[in-house]
Motif scaffolding. Structure first.
Motif, PDB file in Angstrom:
ATOM      1  N   VAL A   1       0.849  -1.199   0.000  1.00  0.00           N
ATOM      2  CA  VAL A   1       0.000   0.000   0.000  1.00  0.00           C
ATOM      3  C   VAL A   1       0.885   1.250   0.000  1.00  0.00           C
ATOM      4  CG1 VAL A   1      -1.649   1.346   1.384  1.00  0.00           C
ATOM      5  CG2 VAL A   1      -2.017  -1.113   1.052  1.00  0.00           C
ATOM      6  N   TYR A   2       1.888   1.269   0.871  1.00  0.00           N
ATOM      7  CA  TYR A   2       2.839   2.384   0.918  1.00  0.00           C
ATOM      8  C   TYR A   2       3.500   2.582  -0.445  1.00  0.00           C
ATOM      9  CZ  TYR A   2       7.594   4.241   1.536  1.00  0.00           C
ATOM     10  OH  TYR A   2       8.777   4.919   1.391  1.00  0.00           O
ATOM     11  N   LEU A   3       3.974   1.501  -1.042  1.00  0.00           N
ATOM     12  CA  LEU A   3       4.649   1.566  -2.338  1.00  0.00           C
ATOM     13  C   LEU A   3       3.715   2.159  -3.393  1.00  0.00           C
ATOM     14  CD1 LEU A   3       7.165   0.855  -4.053  1.00  0.00           C
ATOM     15  CD2 LEU A   3       6.158  -1.410  -4.397  1.00  0.00           C
ATOM     16  N   LEU A   4       2.479   1.687  -3.425  1.00  0.00           N
ATOM     17  CA  LEU A   4       1.507   2.199  -4.403  1.00  0.00           C
ATOM     18  C   LEU A   4       1.214   3.678  -4.173  1.00  0.00           C
ATOM     19  CD1 LEU A   4      -0.925  -0.855  -4.603  1.00  0.00           C
ATOM     20  CD2 LEU A   4       0.761  -0.119  -6.319  1.00  0.00           C
TER      21      LEU A   4
ATOM     22  N   GLY B   1       3.252   5.882  -2.988  1.00  0.00           N
ATOM     23  CA  GLY B   1       4.403   6.603  -3.518  1.00  0.00           C
ATOM     24  C   GLY B   1       4.439   6.616  -5.031  1.00  0.00           C
ATOM     25  N   LEU B   2       4.042   5.515  -5.643  1.00  0.00           N
ATOM     26  CA  LEU B   2       4.073   5.436  -7.103  1.00  0.00           C
ATOM     27  C   LEU B   2       3.048   6.360  -7.753  1.00  0.00           C
ATOM     28  CD1 LEU B   2       4.661   1.617  -7.678  1.00  0.00           C
ATOM     29  CD2 LEU B   2       6.304   3.490  -7.901  1.00  0.00           C
ATOM     30  N   VAL B   3       1.915   6.602  -7.064  1.00  0.00           N
ATOM     31  CA  VAL B   3       0.900   7.488  -7.645  1.00  0.00           C
ATOM     32  C   VAL B   3       1.168   8.962  -7.345  1.00  0.00           C
ATOM     33  CG1 VAL B   3      -0.904   5.728  -7.705  1.00  0.00           C
ATOM     34  CG2 VAL B   3      -0.757   7.272  -5.739  1.00  0.00           C
ATOM     35  N   GLY B   4       2.226   9.255  -6.604  1.00  0.00           N
ATOM     36  CA  GLY B   4       2.621  10.641  -6.451  1.00  0.00           C
ATOM     37  C   GLY B   4       2.682  11.207  -5.052  1.00  0.00           C
ATOM     38  N   LEU B   5       2.267  10.471  -4.039  1.00  0.00           N
ATOM     39  CA  LEU B   5       2.418  10.994  -2.687  1.00  0.00           C
ATOM     40  C   LEU B   5       3.898  10.980  -2.311  1.00  0.00           C
ATOM     41  CD1 LEU B   5      -0.706   9.566  -2.260  1.00  0.00           C
ATOM     42  CD2 LEU B   5      -0.206  10.747  -0.152  1.00  0.00           C
ATOM     43  N   PRO B   6       4.411  12.032  -1.727  1.00  0.00           N
ATOM     44  CA  PRO B   6       5.852  12.127  -1.434  1.00  0.00           C
ATOM     45  C   PRO B   6       6.252  11.334  -0.186  1.00  0.00           C
ATOM     46  CG  PRO B   6       4.742  14.105  -0.706  1.00  0.00           C
ATOM     47  CD  PRO B   6       3.699  13.254  -1.390  1.00  0.00           C
ATOM     48  N   VAL B   7       6.211  10.012  -0.301  1.00  0.00           N
ATOM     49  CA  VAL B   7       6.451   9.137   0.849  1.00  0.00           C
ATOM     50  C   VAL B   7       7.762   8.362   0.761  1.00  0.00           C
ATOM     51  CG1 VAL B   7       4.003   8.904   1.385  1.00  0.00           C
ATOM     52  CG2 VAL B   7       5.079   7.252  -0.150  1.00  0.00           C
ATOM     53  N   PHE B   8       8.462   8.473  -0.351  1.00  0.00           N
ATOM     54  CA  PHE B   8       9.742   7.797  -0.475  1.00  0.00           C
ATOM     55  C   PHE B   8      10.828   8.673   0.158  1.00  0.00           C
ATOM     56  CE2 PHE B   8       7.924   5.830  -4.594  1.00  0.00           C
ATOM     57  CZ  PHE B   8       7.331   4.798  -3.884  1.00  0.00           C
ATOM     58  N   SER B   9      12.028   8.146   0.241  1.00  0.00           N
ATOM     59  CA  SER B   9      13.122   8.872   0.898  1.00  0.00           C
ATOM     60  C   SER B   9      13.255  10.286   0.329  1.00  0.00           C
ATOM     61  CB  SER B   9      14.431   8.108   0.741  1.00  0.00           C
ATOM     62  OG  SER B   9      14.774   8.013  -0.624  1.00  0.00           O
TER      63      SER B   9
ATOM     64  N   GLY C   1       9.099   7.206 -11.599  1.00  0.00           N
ATOM     65  CA  GLY C   1      10.510   7.448 -11.893  1.00  0.00           C
ATOM     66  C   GLY C   1      11.414   6.988 -10.766  1.00  0.00           C
ATOM     67  N   LYS C   2      10.931   7.067  -9.545  1.00  0.00           N
ATOM     68  CA  LYS C   2      11.713   6.608  -8.386  1.00  0.00           C
ATOM     69  C   LYS C   2      11.948   5.098  -8.474  1.00  0.00           C
ATOM     70  CE  LYS C   2      13.440   7.503  -4.248  1.00  0.00           C
ATOM     71  NZ  LYS C   2      14.493   8.439  -3.961  1.00  0.00           N
TER      72      LYS C   2
END
Length: 184
Positions: free
Chosen positions: A63-66, A68-76, A83-84
């Motif tokens: 869920v977290y990964l998805l 981040g993939l849709v645009g929420l700034p949750v990655f490092s 693109g990340k």
């Protein structure tokens, strides 16, 4: 019977969402030390596995990964997007799925026994390192050993500390949630 099943499903979904939110809070916190930053994402995953178990903990990471993939700034570094995933650290993002499964299997199977749980976390993290190192080498045009030096060696001690903290705190949190009837 159906009402009890629906309460269980709602509770499970809420706990999965809660741990995904914890990962969303901890994941962006990072220290840029090179191509691969120091991040708390793996700490959040270890904790989610202890709290939720293998299946639900892995789902919370996905869920977290998805998100981040849709645009929420949750990655490092508060980054996001597809693109990340295709960037130098994308292999670690995919490797975390396998890390969660391996760690979760060991933690579920050996129920808070320190040594087997630590071995499971170490093996899961090694698999994550392999995915990340392989992708980093390919993406950044490095040899495998250069990618290992950039993306693994600086993180080993810190990751072991994260594992130890989760191995101590995780079972206690799980026990409290079980006593409250929130997990089973």
């Amino acid at each position: 019977m159906e009402q009890k099943q629906s309460k269980t499903n709602v509770r499970e979904m809420a706990l999965i969402a809660l741990m995904a939110a914890v990962t969303c809070i901890l994941g962006p916190l990072s220290v840029p030390i090179g191509v691969v930053p120091i991040s708390l994402t793996n700490f959040a995953i270890y904790l989610a596995i202890y709290v939720l178990g293998c299946r639900r903990g892995t789902i919370s990471y996905i869920v977290y990964l998805l998100l981040g993939l849709v645009g929420l700034p949750v990655f490092s570094g508060f980054s996001s997007g597809v693109g990340k995933l295709f960037g130098p650290t994308g292999g670690y993002l995919i490797g975390f799925i396998f890390m969660a499964l391996i760690c979760g299997f060991a933690i579920d199977r050996f129920e808070a026994k320190l040594i087997p749980s630590m071995i499971g976390m170490i093996l899961g993290t090694i698999v994550c390192y392999l995915f990340g190192t392989g992708w980093l080498a390919y993406q950044a045009g490095m040899t495998f050993y250069q990618a290992l030096a950039a993306g693994v060696l600086p993180f080993i001690v810190g990751d072991l500390v994260k594992m130890i903290i989760c191995a101590v705190v995780g079972p206690q949190i799980r026990r409290r949630l079980e006593q409250a009837g929130l997990v089973h």
